[in-house]
Design a protein around this motif. Sequence first.
Motif, PDB file in Angstrom:
ATOM      1  N   VAL A  60      23.555  -2.609  -9.231  1.00  0.00           N
ATOM      2  CA  VAL A  60      22.845  -4.087  -9.417  1.00  0.00           C
ATOM      3  C   VAL A  60      21.796  -4.371  -8.390  1.00  0.00           C
ATOM      4  O   VAL A  60      21.850  -3.657  -7.378  1.00  0.00           O
ATOM      5  CB  VAL A  60      23.645  -5.207  -9.714  1.00  0.00           C
ATOM      6  N   VAL A  61      20.752  -4.869  -8.800  1.00  0.00           N
ATOM      7  CA  VAL A  61      19.677  -5.493  -7.805  1.00  0.00           C
ATOM      8  C   VAL A  61      19.762  -6.718  -7.621  1.00  0.00           C
ATOM      9  O   VAL A  61      19.792  -7.481  -8.516  1.00  0.00           O
ATOM     10  CB  VAL A  61      18.252  -5.082  -8.385  1.00  0.00           C
ATOM     11  N   ILE A  62      19.791  -7.105  -6.487  1.00  0.00           N
ATOM     12  CA  ILE A  62      20.018  -8.573  -6.063  1.00  0.00           C
ATOM     13  C   ILE A  62      18.929  -9.120  -5.827  1.00  0.00           C
ATOM     14  O   ILE A  62      18.120  -8.941  -4.814  1.00  0.00           O
ATOM     15  CB  ILE A  62      21.273  -8.501  -4.719  1.00  0.00           C
ATOM     16  N   SER A  63      18.615 -10.074  -6.444  1.00  0.00           N
ATOM     17  CA  SER A  63      17.052 -10.711  -6.139  1.00  0.00           C
ATOM     18  C   SER A  63      17.254 -12.141  -5.039  1.00  0.00           C
ATOM     19  O   SER A  63      16.542 -12.311  -4.470  1.00  0.00           O
ATOM     20  CB  SER A  63      16.737 -11.622  -7.521  1.00  0.00           C
ATOM     21  N   CYS A  64      18.493 -12.725  -5.333  1.00  0.00           N
ATOM     22  CA  CYS A  64      18.898 -13.586  -4.141  1.00  0.00           C
ATOM     23  C   CYS A  64      20.401 -13.698  -4.338  1.00  0.00           C
ATOM     24  O   CYS A  64      21.022 -13.446  -5.073  1.00  0.00           O
ATOM     25  CB  CYS A  64      18.189 -14.815  -4.285  1.00  0.00           C
ATOM     26  N   GLN A  65      20.951 -14.505  -3.492  1.00  0.00           N
ATOM     27  CA  GLN A  65      22.184 -14.893  -3.189  1.00  0.00           C
ATOM     28  C   GLN A  65      22.541 -16.214  -2.882  1.00  0.00           C
ATOM     29  O   GLN A  65      21.684 -17.006  -2.307  1.00  0.00           O
ATOM     30  CB  GLN A  65      23.060 -13.852  -1.985  1.00  0.00           C
ATOM     31  N   ARG A  66      23.728 -16.799  -3.367  1.00  0.00           N
ATOM     32  CA  ARG A  66      23.830 -18.319  -3.215  1.00  0.00           C
ATOM     33  C   ARG A  66      25.566 -18.279  -2.978  1.00  0.00           C
ATOM     34  O   ARG A  66      26.290 -17.468  -3.652  1.00  0.00           O
ATOM     35  CB  ARG A  66      23.619 -19.026  -4.349  1.00  0.00           C
ATOM     36  N   ARG A  67      25.981 -19.452  -2.346  1.00  0.00           N
ATOM     37  CA  ARG A  67      27.477 -19.724  -2.194  1.00  0.00           C
ATOM     38  C   ARG A  67      27.951 -20.173  -3.735  1.00  0.00           C
ATOM     39  O   ARG A  67      27.237 -20.937  -4.312  1.00  0.00           O
ATOM     40  CB  ARG A  67      27.509 -20.801  -1.214  1.00  0.00           C
ATOM     41  N   GLY A  68      29.183 -20.112  -4.113  1.00  0.00           N
ATOM     42  CA  GLY A  68      29.595 -20.564  -5.061  1.00  0.00           C
ATOM     43  C   GLY A  68      31.203 -20.471  -4.955  1.00  0.00           C
ATOM     44  O   GLY A  68      31.846 -20.663  -3.865  1.00  0.00           O
ATOM     45  N   GLN A  69      31.925 -20.288  -6.171  1.00  0.00           N
ATOM     46  CA  GLN A  69      33.389 -20.228  -5.864  1.00  0.00           C
ATOM     47  C   GLN A  69      33.791 -19.085  -5.140  1.00  0.00           C
ATOM     48  O   GLN A  69      33.433 -17.823  -5.330  1.00  0.00           O
ATOM     49  CB  GLN A  69      34.031 -20.105  -7.386  1.00  0.00           C
ATOM     50  N   ARG A  70      35.020 -19.282  -4.388  1.00  0.00           N
ATOM     51  CA  ARG A  70      35.637 -18.184  -3.475  1.00  0.00           C
ATOM     52  C   ARG A  70      36.302 -17.271  -4.445  1.00  0.00           C
ATOM     53  O   ARG A  70      37.042 -17.773  -5.338  1.00  0.00           O
ATOM     54  CB  ARG A  70      36.143 -18.758  -2.358  1.00  0.00           C
ATOM     55  N   VAL A  71      36.083 -15.810  -4.349  1.00  0.00           N
ATOM     56  CA  VAL A  71      36.620 -14.911  -5.072  1.00  0.00           C
ATOM     57  C   VAL A  71      37.089 -13.748  -4.230  1.00  0.00           C
ATOM     58  O   VAL A  71      36.511 -13.295  -3.234  1.00  0.00           O
ATOM     59  CB  VAL A  71      35.565 -14.304  -6.178  1.00  0.00           C
ATOM     60  N   SER A  72      38.241 -13.371  -4.585  1.00  0.00           N
ATOM     61  CA  SER A  72      39.059 -12.108  -3.969  1.00  0.00           C
ATOM     62  C   SER A  72      38.532 -10.843  -4.890  1.00  0.00           C
ATOM     63  O   SER A  72      38.644 -10.928  -5.949  1.00  0.00           O
ATOM     64  CB  SER A  72      40.365 -12.381  -3.590  1.00  0.00           C
ATOM     65  N   GLY A  73      38.244  -9.726  -4.079  1.00  0.00           N
ATOM     66  CA  GLY A  73      37.798  -8.436  -4.719  1.00  0.00           C
ATOM     67  C   GLY A  73      38.238  -7.426  -3.945  1.00  0.00           C
ATOM     68  O   GLY A  73      38.568  -7.407  -2.997  1.00  0.00           O
TER      69      GLY A  73
END
Length: 108
Positions: A60-73
């Motif tokens: 993937v190409v990330i255009s921007c990032q933001r905070r949201g729901q915490r996820v474990s991966g």
Amino acid sequence: MAIEEIEKPAESAGADGTAETAAASGGNRYPVAPGYRVNVRSGPSTTSRLVRVLGYGAHVVISCQRRGQRVSGPYGSSDIWDKIGPGQYVADAYVKTGHDGYVAPRCS
């Protein structure tokens, strides 16, 4: 902590496994965790509408990032979500960026 579930695709990634939006933006490509088909959501939450599912080996190409729901991966637990196209977000915990924090500008 939420775990981003794997679902049947509503729409899948391109034939080569890459996100179809990646080619247009020209930024850095990041691999999705090996062995995972990652859900693309309309917003930064596992309760947001499922838009499509990225195939195995996707980048993937990330255009921007933001905070949201915490996820474990596979890459830890994070509340950062990566915007990969208009109205398309993936949990950063499933993308190998090489960093625990932001690697792209914050979404406005």
